[in-house]
Design a protein around this motif. Structure first.
Motif, short mmCIF file in Angstrom:
data_model
loop_
_atom_site.label_atom_id
_atom_site.label_comp_id
_atom_site.label_asym_id
_atom_site.label_seq_id
_atom_site.Cartn_x
_atom_site.Cartn_y
_atom_site.Cartn_z
N LEU A 130 -22.58 -6.05 -3.95
CA LEU A 130 -21.52 -6.17 -4.50
C LEU A 130 -19.95 -5.53 -5.28
CD1 LEU A 130 -21.14 -8.95 -4.70
CD2 LEU A 130 -21.92 -9.00 -7.62
N ASP A 131 -21.32 -3.75 -5.07
CA ASP A 131 -20.64 -3.25 -6.26
C ASP A 131 -19.59 -2.66 -5.24
OD1 ASP A 131 -21.76 -3.35 -8.03
OD2 ASP A 131 -22.73 -2.06 -8.70
N SER A 132 -19.83 -2.23 -3.83
CA SER A 132 -19.95 -1.43 -2.47
C SER A 132 -18.97 -2.09 -2.28
CB SER A 132 -20.97 -1.50 -1.98
OG SER A 132 -20.70 -2.02 -0.24
N ALA A 133 -18.60 -4.15 -1.88
CA ALA A 133 -17.95 -5.15 -1.35
C ALA A 133 -16.86 -4.89 -2.19
CB ALA A 133 -18.73 -6.62 -1.62
N VAL A 134 -16.76 -4.50 -3.66
CA VAL A 134 -16.06 -4.32 -4.65
C VAL A 134 -14.63 -3.64 -4.31
CG1 VAL A 134 -15.08 -4.13 -6.88
CG2 VAL A 134 -16.69 -5.78 -6.38
N ALA A 135 -15.51 -1.86 -4.15
CA ALA A 135 -15.12 -1.29 -3.97
C ALA A 135 -14.29 -0.65 -3.14
CB ALA A 135 -15.69 0.43 -4.03
N ALA A 136 -14.78 -1.23 -1.45
CA ALA A 136 -13.83 -1.43 -0.43
C ALA A 136 -12.30 -2.67 -0.80
CB ALA A 136 -15.17 -1.88 0.37
N GLY A 137 -12.84 -3.12 -1.49
CA GLY A 137 -12.30 -4.46 -1.63
C GLY A 137 -10.96 -4.11 -1.77
N ARG A 138 -11.01 -3.63 -3.12
CA ARG A 138 -10.24 -2.51 -4.07
C ARG A 138 -9.32 -1.39 -3.08
NH1 ARG A 138 -12.10 -3.23 -10.52
NH2 ARG A 138 -11.94 -5.16 -10.33
N THR A 139 -9.84 -0.68 -2.49
CA THR A 139 -9.16 -0.04 -1.42
C THR A 139 -8.46 -0.56 -0.79
OG1 THR A 139 -10.99 1.52 -1.73
CG2 THR A 139 -9.55 2.29 0.04
N GLY A 140 -8.89 -1.54 0.50
CA GLY A 140 -8.70 -2.21 1.35
C GLY A 140 -7.25 -2.99 0.85
N GLY A 141 -7.59 -3.57 -0.41
CA GLY A 141 -6.11 -4.25 -1.34
C GLY A 141 -5.14 -3.38 -1.22
N LEU A 142 -4.85 -2.39 -1.55
CA LEU A 142 -4.19 -1.12 -1.61
C LEU A 142 -3.48 -0.78 -0.25
CD1 LEU A 142 -4.59 1.36 -4.24
CD2 LEU A 142 -3.40 -0.49 -4.51
N ALA A 143 -4.13 -0.62 0.68
CA ALA A 143 -3.60 -0.51 1.94
C ALA A 143 -3.24 -1.98 2.34
CB ALA A 143 -4.58 -0.39 2.97
N MET A 144 -3.69 -2.67 1.97
CA MET A 144 -3.17 -3.79 2.37
C MET A 144 -1.72 -4.62 2.25
SD MET A 144 -4.24 -5.19 5.64
CE MET A 144 -3.22 -6.53 5.28
N ALA A 145 -1.39 -4.14 1.09
CA ALA A 145 0.24 -4.49 0.23
C ALA A 145 0.93 -3.67 1.27
CB ALA A 145 0.01 -3.88 -1.28
N GLY A 146 0.61 -2.15 0.86
CA GLY A 146 1.53 -1.70 1.79
C GLY A 146 1.52 -1.72 3.44
N VAL A 147 1.19 -1.98 3.48
CA VAL A 147 1.12 -3.22 5.31
C VAL A 147 2.49 -3.82 4.89
CG1 VAL A 147 -0.12 -4.23 7.05
CG2 VAL A 147 -1.21 -2.17 6.03
N VAL A 148 1.81 -4.37 4.05
CA VAL A 148 3.53 -6.03 4.39
C VAL A 148 4.84 -5.02 4.12
CG1 VAL A 148 4.11 -8.06 2.84
CG2 VAL A 148 1.55 -7.64 3.44
N VAL A 149 4.71 -3.87 3.88
CA VAL A 149 5.31 -2.90 3.39
C VAL A 149 6.45 -2.45 4.85
CG1 VAL A 149 7.08 -1.46 2.20
CG2 VAL A 149 5.15 -2.44 0.13
N MET A 150 5.31 -1.87 5.14
CA MET A 150 5.17 -1.17 6.88
C MET A 150 5.67 -2.67 7.49
SD MET A 150 2.11 1.36 6.91
CE MET A 150 2.94 1.77 9.02
N LEU A 151 5.48 -3.13 7.46
CA LEU A 151 5.75 -4.33 8.48
C LEU A 151 6.99 -5.17 8.35
CD1 LEU A 151 2.04 -6.63 9.06
CD2 LEU A 151 3.91 -5.35 10.89
N LEU A 152 7.11 -5.37 6.93
CA LEU A 152 8.92 -5.42 7.01
C LEU A 152 9.99 -4.80 7.33
CD1 LEU A 152 10.73 -7.57 4.71
CD2 LEU A 152 10.77 -6.10 3.14
N ALA A 153 9.83 -2.90 7.24
CA ALA A 153 10.29 -2.12 7.85
C ALA A 153 10.43 -2.59 9.18
CB ALA A 153 9.77 -0.82 7.77
#
Lengths: 340, 288
Positions: free
Chosen positions: A273-296
């Motif tokens: 569970l801890d491993s999933a949470v760590a990965a999830g938070r990193t992934g979440g930050l990257a994904m929020a940025g992906v939406v910005v990139m796709l807008l560009a």
């Protein structure tokens, strides 16, 4: 035996004395917290804001005392909910949203993407693999094109199309209004696809890998019908101007999905569970940025591509933007260590 | 019997940095489903309203403005679908309008600040938990064998994710699991009237020691509930049974009798507890 009325001193229970002594503080804390919950921290003046942590600690100690000495369940329950609400206003609520956005762009996003570099390479490799495979398949047997690219996406650009038709698509500037609409549609569509690539990573990364491969397959299939007609370079330019941003964004989305899938499948020394949470938070930050990139990318595709008609300029713009992303994400920064 | 109730409870330890366990109540599956449905209904209402409004405006404005309105619609749909939950949960309340109505709140499991990344993840996962299966279901199952199979898979998928919160102890959605969040009940209650307070309007009854030795803390708190709820029937029944057990005469004032008995019993039990003699309930002997 009877229960006579008496004038003897009435037994005062602990809870009553306790309430009398501290009630005022609790009510003030309650009132401040309620105001913050209803509107926001901004409606609270400096005095109350300074008093908040003090009142909160006082309420906490009241709660501890009440739990030990008072039998009045209602009192304990009241203090519990009051302390919990105050706790979340003091510790749990996200901070100032503008500062959060600033921190996201300054450190959070690039750090998250940089930490996904291995997975990003895998995503890109899968796309290239798919492109290569589709290119070879379609070159050998054009019939493959129809099973790779859905008809709605091809829109007449298939192996039977003439050079003129294909060229027309690459350089046509449609009506002004329709362009922006198209760009918006592409942005929302691609964002949804990227979100899937990310979320599906949870299923041990397998569906994400398929999505990356399939993305590459479609690219390769298109190249396979353009290159033989001498339009390879032109298609490259047409794709490059927005594709460097769009495909990069999708690769990062895939990378974030891989990170989650791998974290769930192989947690290593951490608890799953801890491993999933760590990965999830990193992934979440990257994904929020992906939406910005796709807008560009959507803006570049809808507006930039149709107004810039020269191949060289298209390559130059796409290349510059790619370089910009690479520097932004991967150039080492002095304060990177401080970000999680 | 009471320990069995605790084992099944949804209460979780939650120790603040000051070292006090606040104890959080996890939200039940029904509450969460209700909150989600409320949000969906609001979103759909906004979407339908905006579509009608933009449609009327487009008809009036003509061709060029029409495409601008189309862009607004597309972006608006995107924002409603993807950002509704994220933006509301990132605001100070940690709850969407639906969650606020049902009185729920999103909280980081480690008690730290709820971060943007965490909120984004828990809502991005909704994409595969609900929206992906919905698109499967929207396909026409009759058109071909393959599509029917996909729809079947979609239904299976939906059930796995839909019931995921019921399959783990902490009622976590897949999104909660990955984001490290919890959804907890957030009650707001007022401090109700102090039952032990001396009203000053009348004199209190005095009870012999023997009648106060009948009960423990558990009965006292049950009595507290009865008095607070104030149902005339319940008060009469309880007052009657105490009178019978203690051998006291009926003086016609059930509520007054009970509140006086409550205050006296409370004072006595508190005194005992302070001296280290806590009595849990009527059947257990005094613990010292």
């Amino acid at each position: 035996m009877s229960a006579p009325m008496s004038s003897a001193p009435v037994p005062v229970v602990n809870a009553t004395r306790f309430r009398a002594a501290y009630e005022v503080e609790w009510y003030r804390l309650d009132e401040i917290v309620t105001r913050i919950e209803k509107k926001s921290v901004r409606v609270v003046d400096a005095d109350d804001l300074l008093a908040l942590p003090v009142l909160y600690r006082a309420a906490l100690s009241s709660l501890s005392v009440a739990r030990e000495t008072s039998l009045d369940r209602e009192l304990v329950a009241y203090l519990e909910q009051l302390c919990t609400r105050a706790y979340f206003q003091i510790y749990g609520a996200p901070g100032d949203s503008w500062r959060q956005i600033g921190a996201f762009f300054a450190t959070g996003w690039p750090a998250a993407v940089a930490s996904l570099w291995r997975e990003t390479i895998v995503s890109v490799a899968l796309m290239l693999l798919g492109a290569l495979a589709a290119y070879m398949l379609v070159t050998n047997d054009p019939a493959w094109f129809y099973s790779i690219v859905p008809e709605s996406l091809a829109q007449g650009r298939d192996p039977s199309a003439s050079q003129e038709v294909l060229r027309e698509v690459l350089y046509s500037g449609d009506g002004e209004g329709a362009l922006a609409t198209f760009a918006t549609f592409l942005f929302t569509h691609n964002s949804q696809v990227a979100l899937f690539a990310f979320a599906l990573g949870f299923a041990f990364a397998v569906p994400t890998a398929f999505l990356m491969l399939y993305n590459g397959l479609m690219l390769g299939a298109f190249f396979a019908i353009y290159v033989p007609k001498g339009l390879g370079v032109a298609l490259g330019g047409w794709l490059f101007i927005h594709g460097t941003t769009e495909l990069f964004a999708i690769a990062i989305a895939g990378a974030a999905g891989f990170r989650i899938g791998l974290a769930v499948a192989f947690p290593g020394r951490m608890r799953r569970l801890d491993s999933a949470v760590a990965a999830g938070r990193t992934g979440g930050l990257a994904m929020a940025g992906v939406v910005v990139m796709l807008l560009a990318a959507g803006l570049l595709e809808g507006i930039g591509r149709q107004t810039v008609q020269s191949d060289a300029l298209r390559y130059a713009i796409g290349g510059t933007i790619l370089l910009g992303w690479l520097i932004y994400f991967y150039l080492p920064r002095p304060n990177r260590e401080r970000t999680p | 019997m009471r320990s069995a109730r605790q084992a099944r409870s949804t209460r979780r330890h939650f120790v603040t940095p000051e070292g006090v366990d606040l104890g959080l109540d996890l939200a039940g599956a029904g509450d969460r489903a209700a909150a989600f449905l409320i949000d969906v209904v609001i979103i759909l209402a906004i979407l339908i309203g905006a579509t009608i409004l933009l449609g009327i405006m487009a008809r009036a404005a003509g061709e060029t403005a029409g495409s601008a309105l189309m862009i607004i619609w597309l972006l608006g749909f995107f924002v409603l679908r993807n950002a509704w939950f994220t933006l509301f949960e990132l605001s100070g309340r940690g709850a969407t309008p639906g969650k606020r109505i049902v009185k729920l709140r999103v909280v980081a499991r480690d008690g730290a600040r709820l971060t943007g990344g965490a909120v984004f993840v828990r809502n991005a996962m909704r994409e595969i938990e609900i929206f992906l299966p919905l698109t499967f279901l929207a396909m026409d199952a009759r058109s071909s064998q393959v599509d029917a199979l996909i729809v079947l898979l979609g239904v299976g998928w939906t059930f796995i994710f839909l019931f995921f919160p019921l399959l783990n102890r902490d009622r976590l959605r897949v999104g909660d699991m990955l984001a490290g969040t919890w959804v907890v009940r957030q009650v707001q209650r007022d401090l109700s009237e102090d039952l032990g307070r001396d009203t000053g309007e009348r004199q209190r009854r005095v009870f012999p020691e023997a009648t106060l030795e009948l009960y423990g803390v558990y009965e006292l708190q049950t009595l507290e509930d009865v008095l607070r709820r104030g149902s005339v029937d319940a008060v009469a029944v309880v007052a009657d049974s105490i009178r019978t057990k203690a051998g006291l005469p009926d003086d016609g004032d059930d509520y007054g009798f009970l509140s006086d008995y409550y205050a006296a019993l409370c004072a006595r039990l508190e005194r005992g507890a302070m001296l280290g003699r806590r009595r849990e309930d009527k059947s257990t002997p005094v613990r010292s």
